[in-house]
Design a protein around this motif. Structure first.
Motif, PDB file in Angstrom:
ATOM      1  N   UNK A  49     -26.742 -43.371  39.214  1.00 38.40           N
ATOM      2  CA  UNK A  49     -26.712 -44.154  37.851  1.00 38.40           C
ATOM      3  C   UNK A  49     -25.496 -43.872  37.320  1.00 38.40           C
ATOM      4  N   UNK A  50     -24.890 -42.595  37.141  1.00 40.75           N
ATOM      5  CA  UNK A  50     -23.481 -42.478  36.572  1.00 40.75           C
ATOM      6  C   UNK A  50     -22.527 -43.289  37.388  1.00 40.75           C
ATOM      7  N   UNK A  51     -22.461 -43.274  38.565  1.00 40.31           N
ATOM      8  CA  UNK A  51     -21.582 -43.952  39.201  1.00 40.31           C
ATOM      9  C   UNK A  51     -21.430 -45.596  38.929  1.00 40.31           C
ATOM     10  N   UNK A  52     -22.509 -46.097  38.858  1.00 42.87           N
ATOM     11  CA  UNK A  52     -22.635 -47.600  38.447  1.00 42.87           C
ATOM     12  C   UNK A  52     -22.340 -47.769  37.126  1.00 42.87           C
ATOM     13  N   UNK A  53     -22.999 -46.853  36.143  1.00 46.55           N
ATOM     14  CA  UNK A  53     -22.748 -46.704  34.715  1.00 46.55           C
ATOM     15  C   UNK A  53     -21.229 -46.850  34.464  1.00 46.55           C
ATOM     16  N   UNK A  65     -35.103 -51.808  31.912  1.00 43.42           N
ATOM     17  CA  UNK A  65     -35.932 -52.957  31.873  1.00 43.42           C
ATOM     18  C   UNK A  65     -36.827 -53.253  33.229  1.00 43.42           C
ATOM     19  N   UNK A  66     -35.949 -52.773  34.342  1.00 42.70           N
ATOM     20  CA  UNK A  66     -36.632 -52.726  35.714  1.00 42.70           C
ATOM     21  C   UNK A  66     -37.982 -51.840  35.732  1.00 42.70           C
ATOM     22  N   UNK A  67     -37.776 -50.757  34.983  1.00 42.41           N
ATOM     23  CA  UNK A  67     -38.636 -49.922  35.207  1.00 42.41           C
ATOM     24  C   UNK A  67     -40.026 -50.182  34.298  1.00 42.41           C
ATOM     25  N   UNK A  98     -31.908 -56.883  36.788  1.00 43.00           N
ATOM     26  CA  UNK A  98     -30.755 -56.163  37.784  1.00 43.00           C
ATOM     27  C   UNK A  98     -31.119 -54.883  37.869  1.00 43.00           C
ATOM     28  N   UNK A  99     -30.375 -54.547  38.683  1.00 41.48           N
ATOM     29  CA  UNK A  99     -30.120 -52.752  39.014  1.00 41.48           C
ATOM     30  C   UNK A  99     -30.701 -52.641  40.553  1.00 41.48           C
TER      31      UNK A  99
END
Length: 328
Positions: A49-53, A65-67, A98-99
Motif C-alpha cells: 500500500x505504501x508503494x502505491x500511495x 472505498x473498495x473495502x 479503483x485499487x
C-alpha cells in the motif's frame, strides 16, 4: 502544529491500545490470526500500500472505498474483486472503483511466501486500515480470519448507499448491515479523503428544484466554487475533492463542511437535516475535542472493525482464493 497533525500524533497510539484489549472478536475473527502461519502478512500488505500511495496519494481513498463496497454486498468476502460480466465489479454502483492492482500485487507477494493462507478479504481489510493511517488518520488492530466468497452478482450492489439517498434510505441500508446511525455518520467521515465525479452532484448546482435554482442547502459562498468546477457542458468525469479545505488529510474537516453547507454530495449534506445524524456530525465538528479530531479518531477505528465484521465467512466457509479476481 496543524490540528490534523496533532490528531495523527496523539491519538492513533491510544486507539491502538484500546483496540488490542481483546484478541478474539465476534464472527470468529481474531487479531494476530496469521502470526503462526504467515507472520509477515500484515507487513507485506502495508509495504505494498505504501508503494502505491507514494506514487499516487489518491489510492488511499480508493482502497477504503473498495473495502466499503465489498462489505455492503453479502458481507466482507472479497466478492467485489471477482471479474465477470455479471459480477459485483460490473455493477453501475461500482463505477469508478479503483485499487484492484494494489490488492492483486499484495496477494501475489503473499502467495509466494504463504501459498493458500491469506484471504483476499483480509487483504482488503488491512489495506483499508493502512490507507487511513498513511493519510494521517488513526491506526488499529484488524481482526483477521475472513474467507473469500464464491458468489459475486451485480444485482447485489443495490445494497450500496447512493449519492442521492435521503437519510432515511441511508439509515436503512446501514441498518441492514447491523450498523447504527452513529456508525453511518462515522464511516461516511471517510469522505474527508475522498473524491467524486461532477456527474454525481452537478444536478444540485443549476436546476435542482426544476425552476433553475440550486440545492438550497449548499452555502452561497460554496456554490460558485462548485459551479466553476462543474459548469454546464463540462467534463462529467472531472474529479472533485469531498473535503474542500483539507483534501488528502484524514481529519474532521468533512464534518465542518457538512455543518456549514459545504458538502459536495447531497447524501452527505442531508446528514445535517436529520436530528439523529446532525447530532453526530455536530459532535465531531462543533466542539474543542471535535476540532482536534480526537473523538473522530477514537470512534472511526471502532466503526471500521464493526463494518469489516459484517457477514464474514470463517472456518470452513468459502475459500482462500489463489487469485483475487476469480474463484479457485
Amino acid at each position: 502544529m496543524a490540528t490534523s497533525e496533532m490528531a495523527a500524533l496523539l491519538f492513533p497510539f491510544t486507539a491502538l491500545l484500546l483496540l488490542r484489549g481483546s484478541s478474539v472478536h465476534s464472527q470468529g475473527l481474531q487479531i494476530g490470526f496469521y502470526d503462526s502461519y504467515c507472520p509477515d502478512a500484515e507487513d507485506i500488505v502495508r509495504s505494498t500500500v505504501e508503494q502505491y500511495y507514494d506514487k499516487d496519494a489518491t489510492i488511499a481513498p480508493a482502497l477504503l472505498r473498495l473495502h466499503f463496497h465489498d462489505c455492503f454486498v453479502q458481507g466482507c468476502d472479497a466478492s467485489v474483486l471477482i471479474s465477470g460480466a455479471s459480477s459485483e465489479r460490473s455493477a453501475p454502483q461500482n463505477f469508478g472503483l479503483r485499487g484492484f492492482e494494489v490488492i492483486d500485487d499484495a496477494k501475489s507477494q503473499l502467495e509466494a511466501v504463504c501459498p493458500g493462507v491469506v484471504s483476499c478479504a483480509d487483504i482488503l481489510a488491512l489495506a483499508a486500515r493502512d490507507a487511513v493511517d498513511l493519510t494521517g488518520g488513526p491506526s488499529w488492530s484488524v481482526p483477521l480470519g475472513r474467507r473469500d466468497g464464491r458468489i459475486s452478482l451485480a444485482s447485489g450492489a443495490k445494497a450500496l448507499p447512493s449519492p442521492a439517498d435521503p437519510v432515511s434510505v441511508q439509515r436503512q441500508k446501514f441498518a441492514d448491515q447491523g450498523l447504527s446511525d452513529h456508525d453511518l455518520v462515522t464511516l461516511v467521515g471517510a469522505h474527508t479523503i475522498g473524491q467524486t465525479d461532477c456527474q454525481f452532484f452537478s444536478y444540485r448546482l443549476f436546476n435542482f428544484t426544476a425552476t433553475g435554482n440550486a440545492d438550497p442547502t449548499i452555502s452561497q459562498a460554496f456554490l460558485p466554487q462548485l459551479r466553476a468546477l462543474c459548469p454546464p457542458g463540462g467534463d462529467p468525469g472531472r474529479r472533485v475533492a469531498l473535503d474542500k479545505d483539507s483534501p488528502g488529510a484524514f481529519d474532521v474537516g468533512f464534518f465542518k463542511n457538512v455543518r456549514d453547507g459545504n458538502a459536495v454530495l447531497e447524501s452527505d449534506q442531508r446528514l445535517w437535516s436529520d436530528a439523529a445524524t446532525q447530532g453526530a456530525v455536530q459532535k465531531y465538528a462543533g466542539n474543542v475535542r471535535g476540532l482536534l479530531g480526537l473523538r473522530f479518531a477514537y470512534e472511526f477505528p471502532k466503526a471500521m472493525v464493526r463494518m469489516s465484521s459484517v457477514a464474514v465467512k470463517t472456518g470452513g466457509q468459502g475459500e482462500v482464493r489463489r487469485r483475487c479476481s476469480r474463484i479457485n
